[in-house]
Design a protein around this motif. Sequence first.
Motif, PDB file in Angstrom:
ATOM      1  N   VAL A   5     -45.927   6.377   6.883  1.00  0.00           N
ATOM      2  CA  VAL A   5     -44.954   7.411   7.226  1.00  0.00           C
ATOM      3  C   VAL A   5     -43.606   6.807   7.642  1.00  0.00           C
ATOM      4  CG1 VAL A   5     -45.573   7.636   9.670  1.00  0.00           C
ATOM      5  CG2 VAL A   5     -44.717   9.621   8.444  1.00  0.00           C
ATOM      6  N   LEU A   6     -43.589   5.534   8.004  1.00  0.00           N
ATOM      7  CA  LEU A   6     -42.340   4.879   8.381  1.00  0.00           C
ATOM      8  C   LEU A   6     -41.545   4.369   7.177  1.00  0.00           C
ATOM      9  CD1 LEU A   6     -43.312   2.851  11.566  1.00  0.00           C
ATOM     10  CD2 LEU A   6     -42.083   5.027  11.421  1.00  0.00           C
ATOM     11  N   LYS A   7     -42.160   4.417   6.000  1.00  0.00           N
ATOM     12  CA  LYS A   7     -41.446   3.964   4.808  1.00  0.00           C
ATOM     13  C   LYS A   7     -40.167   4.789   4.652  1.00  0.00           C
ATOM     14  CE  LYS A   7     -42.219   2.583   0.103  1.00  0.00           C
ATOM     15  NZ  LYS A   7     -43.162   2.465  -0.988  1.00  0.00           N
ATOM     16  N   PRO A   8     -39.043   4.126   4.403  1.00  0.00           N
ATOM     17  CA  PRO A   8     -37.775   4.850   4.333  1.00  0.00           C
ATOM     18  C   PRO A   8     -37.794   6.005   3.337  1.00  0.00           C
ATOM     19  CG  PRO A   8     -37.391   2.493   4.278  1.00  0.00           C
ATOM     20  CD  PRO A   8     -38.879   2.706   4.163  1.00  0.00           C
ATOM     21  N   SER A   9     -37.236   7.088   3.767  1.00  0.00           N
ATOM     22  CA  SER A   9     -37.143   8.266   2.919  1.00  0.00           C
ATOM     23  C   SER A   9     -35.762   8.872   3.100  1.00  0.00           C
ATOM     24  CB  SER A   9     -38.217   9.285   3.310  1.00  0.00           C
ATOM     25  OG  SER A   9     -37.979  10.506   2.668  1.00  0.00           O
ATOM     26  N   ALA A  10     -35.053   9.041   2.006  1.00  0.00           N
ATOM     27  CA  ALA A  10     -33.707   9.604   2.090  1.00  0.00           C
ATOM     28  C   ALA A  10     -33.722  10.989   2.718  1.00  0.00           C
ATOM     29  CB  ALA A  10     -33.079   9.659   0.702  1.00  0.00           C
ATOM     30  N   LYS A  11     -34.828  11.702   2.587  1.00  0.00           N
ATOM     31  CA  LYS A  11     -34.854  13.059   3.129  1.00  0.00           C
ATOM     32  C   LYS A  11     -34.824  13.072   4.654  1.00  0.00           C
ATOM     33  CE  LYS A  11     -39.835  13.913   3.081  1.00  0.00           C
ATOM     34  NZ  LYS A  11     -40.888  14.754   2.567  1.00  0.00           N
ATOM     35  N   MET A  12     -35.268  12.005   5.312  1.00  0.00           N
ATOM     36  CA  MET A  12     -35.259  11.975   6.774  1.00  0.00           C
ATOM     37  C   MET A  12     -33.839  11.881   7.341  1.00  0.00           C
ATOM     38  SD  MET A  12     -38.052  12.611   8.113  1.00  0.00           S
ATOM     39  CE  MET A  12     -39.572  12.995   7.294  1.00  0.00           C
ATOM     40  N   ILE A  13     -32.884  11.641   6.500  1.00  0.00           N
ATOM     41  CA  ILE A  13     -31.492  11.667   6.951  1.00  0.00           C
ATOM     42  C   ILE A  13     -31.127  13.072   7.429  1.00  0.00           C
ATOM     43  CG2 ILE A  13     -29.105  11.608   6.082  1.00  0.00           C
ATOM     44  CD1 ILE A  13     -29.864   9.138   4.501  1.00  0.00           C
ATOM     45  N   TRP A  14     -31.771  14.079   6.856  1.00  0.00           N
ATOM     46  CA  TRP A  14     -31.440  15.466   7.153  1.00  0.00           C
ATOM     47  C   TRP A  14     -32.193  15.994   8.361  1.00  0.00           C
ATOM     48  CZ3 TRP A  14     -27.215  16.119   4.738  1.00  0.00           C
ATOM     49  CH2 TRP A  14     -27.015  15.521   3.486  1.00  0.00           C
ATOM     50  N   LEU A  15     -31.461  16.607   9.266  1.00  0.00           N
ATOM     51  CA  LEU A  15     -32.028  17.195  10.476  1.00  0.00           C
ATOM     52  C   LEU A  15     -33.180  18.141  10.150  1.00  0.00           C
ATOM     53  CD1 LEU A  15     -31.994  17.860  13.531  1.00  0.00           C
ATOM     54  CD2 LEU A  15     -30.222  19.551  13.024  1.00  0.00           C
ATOM     55  N   LYS A  16     -33.008  19.004   9.161  1.00  0.00           N
ATOM     56  CA  LYS A  16     -34.054  19.995   8.849  1.00  0.00           C
ATOM     57  C   LYS A  16     -35.349  19.325   8.418  1.00  0.00           C
ATOM     58  CE  LYS A  16     -33.158  20.983   4.023  1.00  0.00           C
ATOM     59  NZ  LYS A  16     -33.201  21.985   3.011  1.00  0.00           N
ATOM     60  N   GLU A  17     -35.265  18.185   7.749  1.00  0.00           N
ATOM     61  CA  GLU A  17     -36.470  17.460   7.328  1.00  0.00           C
ATOM     62  C   GLU A  17     -37.179  16.841   8.529  1.00  0.00           C
ATOM     63  OE1 GLU A  17     -37.936  17.478   4.451  1.00  0.00           O
ATOM     64  OE2 GLU A  17     -36.356  18.583   3.429  1.00  0.00           O
ATOM     65  N   ARG A  18     -36.395  16.240   9.437  1.00  0.00           N
ATOM     66  CA  ARG A  18     -37.011  15.673  10.641  1.00  0.00           C
ATOM     67  C   ARG A  18     -37.631  16.784  11.475  1.00  0.00           C
ATOM     68  NH1 ARG A  18     -32.041  13.061  10.491  1.00  0.00           N
ATOM     69  NH2 ARG A  18     -31.273  14.086  12.383  1.00  0.00           N
ATOM     70  N   LEU A  19     -36.931  17.895  11.577  1.00  0.00           N
ATOM     71  CA  LEU A  19     -37.424  19.037  12.351  1.00  0.00           C
ATOM     72  C   LEU A  19     -38.717  19.588  11.745  1.00  0.00           C
ATOM     73  CD1 LEU A  19     -36.711  20.639  14.843  1.00  0.00           C
ATOM     74  CD2 LEU A  19     -35.267  22.099  13.449  1.00  0.00           C
ATOM     75  N   SER A  20     -38.824  19.579  10.426  1.00  0.00           N
ATOM     76  CA  SER A  20     -40.033  20.100   9.775  1.00  0.00           C
ATOM     77  C   SER A  20     -41.276  19.283  10.131  1.00  0.00           C
ATOM     78  CB  SER A  20     -39.859  20.182   8.257  1.00  0.00           C
ATOM     79  OG  SER A  20     -39.897  18.893   7.682  1.00  0.00           O
ATOM     80  N   THR A  21     -41.096  18.002  10.452  1.00  0.00           N
ATOM     81  CA  THR A  21     -42.243  17.169  10.841  1.00  0.00           C
ATOM     82  C   THR A  21     -42.692  17.462  12.266  1.00  0.00           C
ATOM     83  OG1 THR A  21     -40.995  15.306  11.766  1.00  0.00           O
ATOM     84  CG2 THR A  21     -41.391  15.298   9.362  1.00  0.00           C
ATOM     85  N   LEU A  22     -41.845  18.159  13.002  1.00  0.00           N
ATOM     86  CA  LEU A  22     -42.106  18.439  14.416  1.00  0.00           C
ATOM     87  C   LEU A  22     -42.617  19.855  14.643  1.00  0.00           C
ATOM     88  CD1 LEU A  22     -38.897  16.601  15.574  1.00  0.00           C
ATOM     89  CD2 LEU A  22     -41.211  15.930  16.258  1.00  0.00           C
ATOM     90  N   SER A  23     -43.158  20.478  13.610  1.00  0.00           N
ATOM     91  CA  SER A  23     -43.610  21.870  13.721  1.00  0.00           C
ATOM     92  C   SER A  23     -44.750  22.042  14.728  1.00  0.00           C
ATOM     93  CB  SER A  23     -44.033  22.411  12.358  1.00  0.00           C
ATOM     94  OG  SER A  23     -45.129  21.672  11.862  1.00  0.00           O
ATOM     95  N   LYS A  24     -45.502  20.991  14.983  1.00  0.00           N
ATOM     96  CA  LYS A  24     -46.601  21.060  15.952  1.00  0.00           C
ATOM     97  C   LYS A  24     -46.258  20.290  17.229  1.00  0.00           C
ATOM     98  CE  LYS A  24     -50.135  21.673  12.454  1.00  0.00           C
ATOM     99  NZ  LYS A  24     -51.347  21.138  11.830  1.00  0.00           N
ATOM    100  N   TRP A  25     -44.974  20.146  17.504  1.00  0.00           N
ATOM    101  CA  TRP A  25     -44.540  19.406  18.686  1.00  0.00           C
ATOM    102  C   TRP A  25     -45.108  20.083  19.939  1.00  0.00           C
ATOM    103  CZ3 TRP A  25     -43.390  14.738  19.312  1.00  0.00           C
ATOM    104  CH2 TRP A  25     -42.721  14.270  20.448  1.00  0.00           C
TER     105      TRP A  25
END
Length: 141
Positions: free
Chosen positions: A7-27
């Motif tokens: 999951v730490l492998k670089p992904s251009a999509k993680m540059i976007w706030l909405k993408e990072r936020l989507s991973t935190l849906s079960k925060w």
Amino acid sequence: MTAVPAVLKPSAKMIWLKERLSTLSKWPYPDSAPCSARKLAETGFFSLQLEDEPDLAACFVCLKQMYWEKNDDPKAEHASHSPDCLFVKINKKEEDLTVSEFMDLYRESIINYKKMYMNEVLNKLRTQRNEFSELGNTKSR
């Protein structure tokens, strides 16, 4: 020694706030908490989505992995634990970043991932070297 999580492998999509936020849906902390999912994502973090560690998140640039508590201040904690992180140094909201800064952040995330991966490889090689050395010492006795 644990392997570098995929999951730490670089992904251009993680540059976007909405993408990072989507991973935190079960925060585990509410939107009203100082350490809400939105505040965490705004400071560059995304969830590693580990069922047994729901409060573990990593910065998409420096790859710093941290456990969080409800009253943590994500911006202050990020700066404290990873002051050399380019995301911390730039210190801008997504909408204020230039194209060049987006590219710099992505490039830095790739560099940091490669460093982490190479350190893992070096550690495995050192372990193997030590095991072979011990094996040789055992045979010569």
